[in-house]
Design a protein around this motif. Structure first.
Motif, PDB file in Angstrom:
ATOM      1  N   SER A 292       0.808  -1.217   0.000  1.00 60.72           N
ATOM      2  CA  SER A 292       0.000   0.000   0.000  1.00 60.72           C
ATOM      3  C   SER A 292       0.840   1.267   0.000  1.00 60.72           C
ATOM      4  N   SER A 293       2.075   1.163   0.499  1.00 60.76           N
ATOM      5  CA  SER A 293       2.931   2.346   0.589  1.00 60.76           C
ATOM      6  C   SER A 293       3.306   2.929  -0.769  1.00 60.76           C
ATOM      7  N   VAL A 294       3.273   2.107  -1.810  1.00 61.56           N
ATOM      8  CA  VAL A 294       3.675   2.584  -3.143  1.00 61.56           C
ATOM      9  C   VAL A 294       2.602   2.395  -4.202  1.00 61.56           C
ATOM     10  N   LYS A 295       1.547   1.674  -3.876  1.00 63.92           N
ATOM     11  CA  LYS A 295       0.511   1.385  -4.872  1.00 63.92           C
ATOM     12  C   LYS A 295      -0.088   2.674  -5.396  1.00 63.92           C
ATOM     13  N   GLY A 296      -0.201   2.748  -6.717  1.00 60.75           N
ATOM     14  CA  GLY A 296      -0.714   3.955  -7.357  1.00 60.75           C
ATOM     15  C   GLY A 296       0.368   4.943  -7.741  1.00 60.75           C
ATOM     16  N   ARG A 297       1.552   4.772  -7.179  1.00 61.62           N
ATOM     17  CA  ARG A 297       2.671   5.667  -7.508  1.00 61.62           C
ATOM     18  C   ARG A 297       3.776   4.937  -8.271  1.00 61.62           C
ATOM     19  N   TYR A 298       3.956   3.657  -7.984  1.00 59.78           N
ATOM     20  CA  TYR A 298       4.998   2.867  -8.613  1.00 59.78           C
ATOM     21  C   TYR A 298       4.383   1.889  -9.612  1.00 59.78           C
ATOM     22  N   THR A 299       5.139   1.627 -10.694  1.00 62.57           N
ATOM     23  CA  THR A 299       4.725   0.629 -11.677  1.00 62.57           C
ATOM     24  C   THR A 299       5.915  -0.238 -12.049  1.00 62.57           C
ATOM     25  N   ILE A 300       5.774  -1.532 -11.839  1.00 60.07           N
ATOM     26  CA  ILE A 300       6.811  -2.483 -12.221  1.00 60.07           C
ATOM     27  C   ILE A 300       6.459  -3.045 -13.595  1.00 60.07           C
ATOM     28  N   SER A 301       7.485  -3.231 -14.416  1.00 56.77           N
ATOM     29  CA  SER A 301       7.273  -3.813 -15.738  1.00 56.77           C
ATOM     30  C   SER A 301       8.537  -4.548 -16.148  1.00 56.77           C
ATOM     31  N   ARG A 302       8.429  -5.311 -17.223  1.00 56.66           N
ATOM     32  CA  ARG A 302       9.591  -6.062 -17.691  1.00 56.66           C
ATOM     33  C   ARG A 302       9.544  -6.207 -19.199  1.00 56.66           C
TER      34      ARG A 302
ATOM     35  N   ASN B 183      11.049  -9.020 -21.490  1.00 56.65           N
ATOM     36  CA  ASN B 183      11.771 -10.297 -21.519  1.00 56.65           C
ATOM     37  C   ASN B 183      12.689 -10.411 -22.730  1.00 56.65           C
ATOM     38  N   ALA B 184      12.384  -9.715 -23.796  1.00 53.12           N
ATOM     39  CA  ALA B 184      13.257  -9.737 -24.970  1.00 53.12           C
ATOM     40  C   ALA B 184      14.579  -9.019 -24.694  1.00 53.12           C
ATOM     41  N   LYS B 185      14.528  -8.067 -23.768  1.00 52.19           N
ATOM     42  CA  LYS B 185      15.735  -7.303 -23.429  1.00 52.19           C
ATOM     43  C   LYS B 185      16.335  -7.718 -22.089  1.00 52.19           C
ATOM     44  N   ASN B 186      15.734  -8.736 -21.453  1.00 46.56           N
ATOM     45  CA  ASN B 186      16.225  -9.204 -20.145  1.00 46.56           C
ATOM     46  C   ASN B 186      16.327  -8.045 -19.146  1.00 46.56           C
ATOM     47  N   THR B 187      15.320  -7.217 -19.141  1.00 45.77           N
ATOM     48  CA  THR B 187      15.366  -6.020 -18.306  1.00 45.77           C
ATOM     49  C   THR B 187      14.069  -5.828 -17.531  1.00 45.77           C
ATOM     50  N   LEU B 188      14.245  -5.440 -16.291  1.00 41.48           N
ATOM     51  CA  LEU B 188      13.154  -5.130 -15.372  1.00 41.48           C
ATOM     52  C   LEU B 188      13.149  -3.627 -15.131  1.00 41.48           C
ATOM     53  N   TYR B 189      11.956  -3.058 -14.939  1.00 44.30           N
ATOM     54  CA  TYR B 189      11.850  -1.621 -14.726  1.00 44.30           C
ATOM     55  C   TYR B 189      11.009  -1.318 -13.488  1.00 44.30           C
ATOM     56  N   LEU B 190      11.246  -0.136 -12.938  1.00 44.68           N
ATOM     57  CA  LEU B 190      10.378   0.371 -11.883  1.00 44.68           C
ATOM     58  C   LEU B 190      10.185   1.861 -12.134  1.00 44.68           C
ATOM     59  N   GLN B 191       8.990   2.223 -12.546  1.00 44.53           N
ATOM     60  CA  GLN B 191       8.644   3.628 -12.727  1.00 44.53           C
ATOM     61  C   GLN B 191       8.093   4.158 -11.413  1.00 44.53           C
ATOM     62  N   MET B 192       8.708   5.212 -10.907  1.00 46.38           N
ATOM     63  CA  MET B 192       8.316   5.775  -9.622  1.00 46.38           C
ATOM     64  C   MET B 192       7.868   7.216  -9.824  1.00 46.38           C
ATOM     65  N   ASN B 193       6.640   7.492  -9.472  1.00 44.66           N
ATOM     66  CA  ASN B 193       6.070   8.838  -9.630  1.00 44.66           C
ATOM     67  C   ASN B 193       5.669   9.414  -8.286  1.00 44.66           C
ATOM     68  N   ASN B 194       5.492  10.714  -8.257  1.00 46.25           N
ATOM     69  CA  ASN B 194       5.061  11.408  -7.040  1.00 46.25           C
ATOM     70  C   ASN B 194       5.912  10.987  -5.843  1.00 46.25           C
ATOM     71  N   LEU B 195       7.210  11.079  -6.019  1.00 45.21           N
ATOM     72  CA  LEU B 195       8.140  10.587  -5.000  1.00 45.21           C
ATOM     73  C   LEU B 195       8.107  11.458  -3.751  1.00 45.21           C
ATOM     74  N   LYS B 196       8.331  10.803  -2.616  1.00 44.66           N
ATOM     75  CA  LYS B 196       8.295  11.455  -1.312  1.00 44.66           C
ATOM     76  C   LYS B 196       9.625  11.241  -0.609  1.00 44.66           C
ATOM     77  N   PRO B 197       9.965  12.090   0.351  1.00 47.41           N
ATOM     78  CA  PRO B 197      11.230  11.905   1.074  1.00 47.41           C
ATOM     79  C   PRO B 197      11.353  10.517   1.715  1.00 47.41           C
ATOM     80  N   GLU B 198      10.232   9.946   2.144  1.00 45.14           N
ATOM     81  CA  GLU B 198      10.285   8.618   2.764  1.00 45.14           C
ATOM     82  C   GLU B 198      10.557   7.501   1.757  1.00 45.14           C
TER      83      GLU B 198
END
Length: 124
Positions: A62-72, A74-89
């Motif tokens: 719940s601490s990141v839901k709605g702000r973070y998006t994980i994606s991958r 597989n053709a590029k063997n790469t994982l991503y994490l998009q982080m929006n509306n970032l907070k100091p915590e």
């Protein structure tokens, strides 16, 4: 040998965005569930996100839901994490991890391989 290498960390202001990447090698990437964890100074590792092998299912606390998006990609063997509306915590070292089990997990010990991490710092 298996290598997971994170990149994309940095310093941003509150409300800003970052996109982390995790390049995987030495394993059949599409056969692993993948997760992101973070560790702030003096704190335990915290689960941030999980994605299934084919990318069809994702999980967030719940601490990141709605702000973070994980994606991958597989053709590029790469994982991503998009982080929006970032907070100091959100300031922490962010690490990616690979899981052989098909059951998604928020538990650190369920993951078999880990990257070294990338520092994310959010200024207020």
């Amino acid at each position: 040998q298996v290598q997971l290498v994170e990149s994309g960390g940095g310093l941003v202001q509150t409300g800003g965005s970052l996109r982390l990447s995790c390049a995987a090698s030495g394993l059949t990437f599409s056969m692993y569930g993948m997760g992101w964890f973070r560790q702030a100074p003096g704190k335990e590792h915290e689960f941030v996100a999980h994605i299934s092998r084919n990318g069809g299912n994702t999980y967030y606390p719940s601490s990141v839901k709605g702000r973070y998006t994980i994606s991958r990609d597989n053709a590029k063997n790469t994982l991503y994490l998009q982080m929006n509306n970032l907070k100091p915590e959100d300031t922490a070292v962010y690490s990616c991890a690979a899981q052989t089990s098909t059951a998604p997990s928020s538990t650190r010990t369920s993951y078999d391989y880990w990257g070294q991490g990338t520092q994310v710092t959010i200024s207020s």
